[in-house]
Design a protein around this motif. Sequence first.
Motif, PDB file in Angstrom:
ATOM      1  N   THR A  63       0.825  -1.212   0.000  1.00 18.86           N
ATOM      2  CA  THR A  63       0.000   0.000   0.000  1.00 18.86           C
ATOM      3  C   THR A  63       0.857   1.258   0.000  1.00 18.86           C
ATOM      4  O   THR A  63       0.612   2.214  -0.746  1.00 18.86           O
ATOM      5  CB  THR A  63      -0.927   0.003   1.222  1.00 18.86           C
ATOM      6  OG1 THR A  63      -1.748  -1.171   1.186  1.00 18.86           O
ATOM      7  CG2 THR A  63      -1.818   1.228   1.230  1.00 18.86           C
ATOM      8  N   LEU A  64       1.890   1.253   0.858  1.00 23.76           N
ATOM      9  CA  LEU A  64       2.756   2.426   0.952  1.00 23.76           C
ATOM     10  C   LEU A  64       3.490   2.679  -0.353  1.00 23.76           C
ATOM     11  O   LEU A  64       3.547   3.812  -0.846  1.00 23.76           O
ATOM     12  CB  LEU A  64       3.755   2.244   2.098  1.00 23.76           C
ATOM     13  CG  LEU A  64       4.755   3.390   2.315  1.00 23.76           C
ATOM     14  CD1 LEU A  64       4.030   4.675   2.688  1.00 23.76           C
ATOM     15  CD2 LEU A  64       5.751   3.019   3.416  1.00 23.76           C
ATOM     16  N   SER A  65       4.051   1.627  -0.935  1.00 22.73           N
ATOM     17  CA  SER A  65       4.814   1.807  -2.175  1.00 22.73           C
ATOM     18  C   SER A  65       3.911   2.209  -3.327  1.00 22.73           C
ATOM     19  O   SER A  65       4.360   2.850  -4.281  1.00 22.73           O
ATOM     20  CB  SER A  65       5.560   0.515  -2.518  1.00 22.73           C
ATOM     21  OG  SER A  65       4.652  -0.540  -2.813  1.00 22.73           O
ATOM     22  N   GLN A  78       6.174   7.261  -3.740  1.00 21.07           N
ATOM     23  CA  GLN A  78       7.380   7.925  -3.240  1.00 21.07           C
ATOM     24  C   GLN A  78       8.417   6.953  -2.689  1.00 21.07           C
ATOM     25  O   GLN A  78       9.601   7.263  -2.642  1.00 21.07           O
ATOM     26  CB  GLN A  78       7.017   8.935  -2.141  1.00 21.07           C
ATOM     27  CG  GLN A  78       6.361  10.216  -2.645  1.00 21.07           C
ATOM     28  CD  GLN A  78       4.898  10.027  -2.970  1.00 21.07           C
ATOM     29  OE1 GLN A  78       4.257   9.139  -2.429  1.00 21.07           O
ATOM     30  NE2 GLN A  78       4.360  10.859  -3.858  1.00 21.07           N
ATOM     31  N   ILE A  79       7.983   5.779  -2.235  1.00 22.89           N
ATOM     32  CA  ILE A  79       8.879   4.817  -1.606  1.00 22.89           C
ATOM     33  C   ILE A  79       8.880   3.529  -2.416  1.00 22.89           C
ATOM     34  O   ILE A  79       7.823   3.014  -2.776  1.00 22.89           O
ATOM     35  CB  ILE A  79       8.446   4.544  -0.147  1.00 22.89           C
ATOM     36  CG1 ILE A  79       8.550   5.826   0.680  1.00 22.89           C
ATOM     37  CG2 ILE A  79       9.301   3.449   0.489  1.00 22.89           C
ATOM     38  CD1 ILE A  79       8.082   5.683   2.111  1.00 22.89           C
ATOM     39  N   THR A 101      11.852  -1.169  -0.138  1.00 24.25           N
ATOM     40  CA  THR A 101      12.023  -0.367   1.081  1.00 24.25           C
ATOM     41  C   THR A 101      10.777  -0.443   1.954  1.00 24.25           C
ATOM     42  O   THR A 101      10.858  -0.626   3.171  1.00 24.25           O
ATOM     43  CB  THR A 101      12.314   1.098   0.712  1.00 24.25           C
ATOM     44  OG1 THR A 101      13.495   1.151  -0.096  1.00 24.25           O
ATOM     45  CG2 THR A 101      12.513   1.949   1.963  1.00 24.25           C
ATOM     46  N   ALA A 102       9.609  -0.299   1.335  1.00 26.52           N
ATOM     47  CA  ALA A 102       8.350  -0.355   2.084  1.00 26.52           C
ATOM     48  C   ALA A 102       8.163  -1.719   2.746  1.00 26.52           C
ATOM     49  O   ALA A 102       7.668  -1.813   3.874  1.00 26.52           O
ATOM     50  CB  ALA A 102       7.190  -0.037   1.154  1.00 26.52           C
ATOM     51  N   ASP A 103       8.565  -2.781   2.057  1.00 16.98           N
ATOM     52  CA  ASP A 103       8.435  -4.122   2.636  1.00 16.98           C
ATOM     53  C   ASP A 103       9.345  -4.293   3.849  1.00 16.98           C
ATOM     54  O   ASP A 103       8.960  -4.922   4.842  1.00 16.98           O
ATOM     55  CB  ASP A 103       8.754  -5.183   1.587  1.00 16.98           C
ATOM     56  CG  ASP A 103       7.590  -5.439   0.635  1.00 16.98           C
ATOM     57  OD1 ASP A 103       6.510  -4.858   0.860  1.00 16.98           O
ATOM     58  OD2 ASP A 103       7.761  -6.219  -0.322  1.00 16.98           O
TER      59      ASP A 103
END
Length: 238
Positions: A60-62, A66-67, A71-73
Amino acid sequence: MPAYKRILLKISGEGLCQEGGFGLDPAELQAISEQIAQVAKSGVQVAVVIGGGNFIRGETLSGKGQIQRATADYMGMLGTVMNSIALQDMLESLGQPTRVASAINVSQVCEPFIRRRVIRHLEKGRVIVLAAGTGNPFFTTDTCAALRATELNAEVLLKATKVDGVYDSDPKKNSTAKMFQKLTYKQVLNDNLRVMDMTAISLAMERKIPIIVFNLKKPGNIAKAVAGDPIGTLITIE
């Protein structure tokens, strides 16, 4: 009498907070810990895999751009470590010896995942909380649960959710949704029933590890699943 000697319990991060909430809810954490301690004290060897979705979901974040996904994982893995050490403390406050074993190196707060050491902890009656997923990005904690169940020779994978089992559609959106009492791995894959990711289902199918999907929020359900009572949805080879 327990139907299984060694189990792998998969809990989502959201299971540790109120529905729609964020972070850790002490009452939810205690309720789950009491269920786990009850089972462990009956002589069942318990390994637990916890998600980190109550803090962060890497996909969801990635997706916001922006990320990077990797990295998000990794950020999500750190969320599972926070959940794991919280569960450890709560279990030990209930008198249940517990160890956290992480797939990534966080030596100040937990030990590394070493298969033979983890099995020895289980044999000594300690609950093992398995943190940081597989230690690799792009793999979910569902896949971690299936992998660790295989590595630790667990007799069953208990998938604890917020609904009573596997349905043909979302029961929260469809009041006529039908719950399955029993499914095969191939039915789950062919019908794309998103109870676990496809990699986890495929691995469980290959190793013939039965999966029981049940409602974590109902007190005593973990013990019922371990006792072999008909509860939730059973997924097997046939």
